[in-house]
Scaffold this motif. Structure first.
Motif, PDB file in Angstrom:
ATOM      1  N   LEU A 121       0.829  -1.205   0.000  1.00 52.66           N
ATOM      2  CA  LEU A 121       0.000   0.000   0.000  1.00 52.66           C
ATOM      3  C   LEU A 121       0.867   1.261   0.000  1.00 52.66           C
ATOM      4  CD1 LEU A 121      -2.952   1.031   0.130  1.00 52.66           C
ATOM      5  CD2 LEU A 121      -2.682   1.111   2.613  1.00 52.66           C
ATOM      6  N   VAL A 122       0.568   2.174  -0.933  1.00 49.66           N
ATOM      7  CA  VAL A 122       1.270   3.448  -1.045  1.00 49.66           C
ATOM      8  C   VAL A 122       0.265   4.583  -0.856  1.00 49.66           C
ATOM      9  CG1 VAL A 122       2.664   4.952  -2.534  1.00 49.66           C
ATOM     10  CG2 VAL A 122       2.939   2.463  -2.661  1.00 49.66           C
ATOM     11  N   MET A 123       0.580   5.536   0.011  1.00 50.46           N
ATOM     12  CA  MET A 123      -0.253   6.716   0.175  1.00 50.46           C
ATOM     13  C   MET A 123       0.252   7.818  -0.756  1.00 50.46           C
ATOM     14  SD  MET A 123      -0.852   9.141   3.527  1.00 50.46           S
ATOM     15  CE  MET A 123      -1.707   7.880   4.431  1.00 50.46           C
ATOM     16  N   LEU A 124      -0.669   8.407  -1.518  1.00 55.46           N
ATOM     17  CA  LEU A 124      -0.352   9.543  -2.369  1.00 55.46           C
ATOM     18  C   LEU A 124      -0.982  10.786  -1.761  1.00 55.46           C
ATOM     19  CD1 LEU A 124      -1.166   8.068  -5.917  1.00 55.46           C
ATOM     20  CD2 LEU A 124       1.033   8.069  -4.717  1.00 55.46           C
ATOM     21  N   VAL A 161      -5.380   3.122   7.448  1.00 57.22           N
ATOM     22  CA  VAL A 161      -4.544   2.362   6.514  1.00 57.22           C
ATOM     23  C   VAL A 161      -3.131   2.231   7.067  1.00 57.22           C
ATOM     24  CG1 VAL A 161      -5.929   3.105   4.556  1.00 57.22           C
ATOM     25  CG2 VAL A 161      -3.866   4.396   5.150  1.00 57.22           C
ATOM     26  N   ARG A 162      -2.356   1.296   6.490  1.00 60.93           N
ATOM     27  CA  ARG A 162      -0.982   1.056   6.928  1.00 60.93           C
ATOM     28  C   ARG A 162      -0.065   1.025   5.707  1.00 60.93           C
ATOM     29  NH1 ARG A 162      -3.371   2.184  10.648  1.00 60.93           N
ATOM     30  NH2 ARG A 162      -3.548   1.206  12.708  1.00 60.93           N
ATOM     31  N   PRO A 163       0.241   2.190   5.127  1.00 70.68           N
ATOM     32  CA  PRO A 163       1.090   2.206   3.930  1.00 70.68           C
ATOM     33  C   PRO A 163       2.550   1.913   4.268  1.00 70.68           C
ATOM     34  CG  PRO A 163       0.622   4.445   4.645  1.00 70.68           C
ATOM     35  CD  PRO A 163      -0.174   3.531   5.539  1.00 70.68           C
ATOM     36  N   PHE A 164       3.257   1.259   3.339  1.00 69.75           N
ATOM     37  CA  PHE A 164       4.694   1.074   3.556  1.00 69.75           C
ATOM     38  C   PHE A 164       5.464   2.282   3.066  1.00 69.75           C
ATOM     39  CE2 PHE A 164       4.725  -0.056  -0.910  1.00 69.75           C
ATOM     40  CZ  PHE A 164       6.000   0.269  -1.347  1.00 69.75           C
ATOM     41  N   ALA A 165       4.852   3.089   2.185  1.00 69.13           N
ATOM     42  CA  ALA A 165       5.500   4.285   1.653  1.00 69.13           C
ATOM     43  C   ALA A 165       4.448   5.348   1.390  1.00 69.13           C
ATOM     44  CB  ALA A 165       6.268   3.968   0.370  1.00 69.13           C
ATOM     45  N   ALA A 166       4.879   6.614   1.399  1.00 68.12           N
ATOM     46  CA  ALA A 166       3.988   7.731   1.092  1.00 68.12           C
ATOM     47  C   ALA A 166       4.703   8.675   0.142  1.00 68.12           C
ATOM     48  CB  ALA A 166       3.580   8.465   2.362  1.00 68.12           C
ATOM     49  N   LEU A 167       4.032   9.036  -0.941  1.00 71.85           N
ATOM     50  CA  LEU A 167       4.530  10.055  -1.858  1.00 71.85           C
ATOM     51  C   LEU A 167       3.806  11.349  -1.505  1.00 71.85           C
ATOM     52  CD1 LEU A 167       4.464   8.112  -5.260  1.00 71.85           C
ATOM     53  CD2 LEU A 167       6.211   8.111  -3.479  1.00 71.85           C
ATOM     54  N   VAL A 168       4.544  12.328  -0.991  1.00 70.02           N
ATOM     55  CA  VAL A 168       3.923  13.502  -0.384  1.00 70.02           C
ATOM     56  C   VAL A 168       4.363  14.776  -1.095  1.00 70.02           C
ATOM     57  CG1 VAL A 168       3.522  14.755   1.772  1.00 70.02           C
ATOM     58  CG2 VAL A 168       4.009  12.297   1.834  1.00 70.02           C
ATOM     59  N   ASP A 169       3.385  15.494  -1.635  1.00 63.15           N
ATOM     60  CA  ASP A 169       3.649  16.834  -2.155  1.00 63.15           C
ATOM     61  C   ASP A 169       3.715  17.785  -0.962  1.00 63.15           C
ATOM     62  OD1 ASP A 169       3.746  19.258  -3.482  1.00 63.15           O
ATOM     63  OD2 ASP A 169       2.156  18.758  -4.895  1.00 63.15           O
ATOM     64  N   LEU A 170       4.729  18.640  -0.938  1.00 64.10           N
ATOM     65  CA  LEU A 170       4.862  19.571   0.189  1.00 64.10           C
ATOM     66  C   LEU A 170       3.762  20.617   0.218  1.00 64.10           C
ATOM     67  CD1 LEU A 170       8.670  20.415   0.481  1.00 64.10           C
ATOM     68  CD2 LEU A 170       7.296  18.992   1.993  1.00 64.10           C
ATOM     69  N   ARG A 171       3.212  20.949  -0.938  1.00 68.60           N
ATOM     70  CA  ARG A 171       2.266  22.048  -1.033  1.00 68.60           C
ATOM     71  C   ARG A 171       0.909  21.540  -1.480  1.00 68.60           C
ATOM     72  NH1 ARG A 171       4.545  27.467  -3.617  1.00 68.60           N
ATOM     73  NH2 ARG A 171       5.707  27.279  -1.656  1.00 68.60           N
ATOM     74  N   VAL A 172       0.038  21.257  -0.502  1.00 67.90           N
ATOM     75  CA  VAL A 172      -1.332  20.838  -0.783  1.00 67.90           C
ATOM     76  C   VAL A 172      -2.284  21.701   0.045  1.00 67.90           C
ATOM     77  CG1 VAL A 172      -0.757  18.459  -1.416  1.00 67.90           C
ATOM     78  CG2 VAL A 172      -1.224  19.016   0.978  1.00 67.90           C
ATOM     79  N   PRO A 173      -3.554  21.804  -0.350  1.00 65.12           N
ATOM     80  CA  PRO A 173      -4.499  22.654   0.383  1.00 65.12           C
ATOM     81  C   PRO A 173      -4.717  22.181   1.820  1.00 65.12           C
ATOM     82  CG  PRO A 173      -5.373  22.052  -1.786  1.00 65.12           C
ATOM     83  CD  PRO A 173      -4.158  21.201  -1.555  1.00 65.12           C
ATOM     84  N   GLU A 224      12.688   3.033  -6.950  1.00 66.35           N
ATOM     85  CA  GLU A 224      12.969   3.312  -5.534  1.00 66.35           C
ATOM     86  C   GLU A 224      11.918   2.665  -4.637  1.00 66.35           C
ATOM     87  OE1 GLU A 224      15.245   5.286  -3.541  1.00 66.35           O
ATOM     88  OE2 GLU A 224      16.480   4.754  -5.244  1.00 66.35           O
ATOM     89  N   LEU A 225      10.646   2.771  -5.037  1.00 60.96           N
ATOM     90  CA  LEU A 225       9.579   2.153  -4.253  1.00 60.96           C
ATOM     91  C   LEU A 225       9.747   0.636  -4.195  1.00 60.96           C
ATOM     92  CD1 LEU A 225       6.425   4.149  -5.417  1.00 60.96           C
ATOM     93  CD2 LEU A 225       7.311   4.019  -3.078  1.00 60.96           C
ATOM     94  N   GLU A 226      10.079   0.043  -5.322  1.00 60.74           N
ATOM     95  CA  GLU A 226      10.260  -1.417  -5.338  1.00 60.74           C
ATOM     96  C   GLU A 226      11.441  -1.819  -4.451  1.00 60.74           C
ATOM     97  OE1 GLU A 226      10.469  -2.238  -9.550  1.00 60.74           O
ATOM     98  OE2 GLU A 226       8.371  -2.872  -9.547  1.00 60.74           O
ATOM     99  N   HIS A 227      12.468  -0.993  -4.416  1.00 53.15           N
ATOM    100  CA  HIS A 227      13.620  -1.277  -3.559  1.00 53.15           C
ATOM    101  C   HIS A 227      13.209  -1.244  -2.078  1.00 53.15           C
ATOM    102  CE1 HIS A 227      17.733  -1.370  -2.107  1.00 53.15           C
ATOM    103  NE2 HIS A 227      17.488  -0.282  -1.395  1.00 53.15           N
ATOM    104  N   VAL A 228      12.467  -0.210  -1.704  1.00 56.44           N
ATOM    105  CA  VAL A 228      12.015  -0.087  -0.316  1.00 56.44           C
ATOM    106  C   VAL A 228      11.091  -1.262   0.046  1.00 56.44           C
ATOM    107  CG1 VAL A 228      10.625   1.281   1.280  1.00 56.44           C
ATOM    108  CG2 VAL A 228      12.285   2.410  -0.215  1.00 56.44           C
TER     109      VAL A 228
END
Length: 233
Positions: A121-124, A161-173, A224-228
């Motif tokens: 699971l990946v959080m976007l 949820v329990r994501p193993f990774a999160a892709l996070v934009d620094l600037r969101v509303p 990178e995600l697959e490596h993690v």
């Protein structure tokens, strides 16, 4: 060999699908409702749940939620004859690899099952709808499941949820730059964050993790995600 849990109150349909899976060398368990699925999952650690959405007693979305409390790494696929069902939004918030129509396109399902990843699971955290949708699709093609938060408050809404990774934009509303990242790190301490930003100067001074500049190389990010993910397997 995969271990699959099939849940559908149309038992003939589920048994036919189980036979296809078993012919392909997999193990498949068929049950006809949510309570029976919960009992089966107490006895066997499955790789993927395949569930109908509309069933008597417990919906597919509720089943995904309850099973994830017991087994957060379980991948889930929902099938439905009613794509407008309100519960689909709940299921997607729990994180599903795919929502497939009925009758089920078996080749598409088999392709998904060959790629599906446990604990994938990946959080976007991304407010650009087009980018989030594209990332969700390319993640699915690699067997990862995505859940999306489009604002700072949305991050709190994904607390189950329990994501193993999160892709996070620094600037969101919904908060200042970096607030979404702060909440992800606070609420999901075991998650590996990847900061995706066009504003690297807004990175917190104490951030020592991975970051990529927009626009980015999707292939490199997936690698990178697959490596993690591989390191955690």
């Amino acid at each position: 060999m995969g271990r699959f849990l099939l849940v559908d109150d149309n038992r003939a349909f589920a048994e036919n699908l189980a036979e296809i899976l078993e012919d392909a060398g997999h193990s498949a368990t068929v049950v006809d409702g949510g309570e029976a699925a919960l009992q089966a999952a107490r006895e066997v650690r499955y790789d993927v749940l395949i569930t109908d959405m509309c069933m008597a007693g417990m919906s597919g979305a509720a089943l995904v939620h309850h099973l994830r409390q017991r087994d957060p790494g379980l991948a889930a696929i929902v099938v439905t004859a009613h794509p407008g069902e309100a519960d689909l939004a709940w299921a997607r918030a729990e994180g599903v690899l795919a929502v497939l129509p009925k009758p089920v396109p078996v080749p598409a399902l088999m392709e998904l099952l060959t790629r599906a990843r446990r604990d994938g699971l990946v959080m976007l955290v991304e407010d650009d709808v087009h980018l989030a949708d594209n990332l969700t699709e390319v993640l699915r093609e690699r067997g990862f499941t995505a859940v999306v938060a489009r604002s700072v408050p949305d991050v709190a809404g994904l607390a189950s949820v329990r994501p193993f990774a999160a892709l996070v934009d620094l600037r969101v509303p919904g908060g200042p730059d970096g607030e979404a990242l702060r909440r992800v790190r606070e609420r999901f301490p075991g998650t590996t964050p990847f900061v995706v930003t066009a504003y690297p100067e807004a990175l917190p001074a104490d951030f020592e993790g991975r970051w990529v500049r927009k626009p980015f190389d999707t292939g490199a990010l997936l690698a990178e995600l697959e490596h993690v993910h591989g390191e955690r397997a």
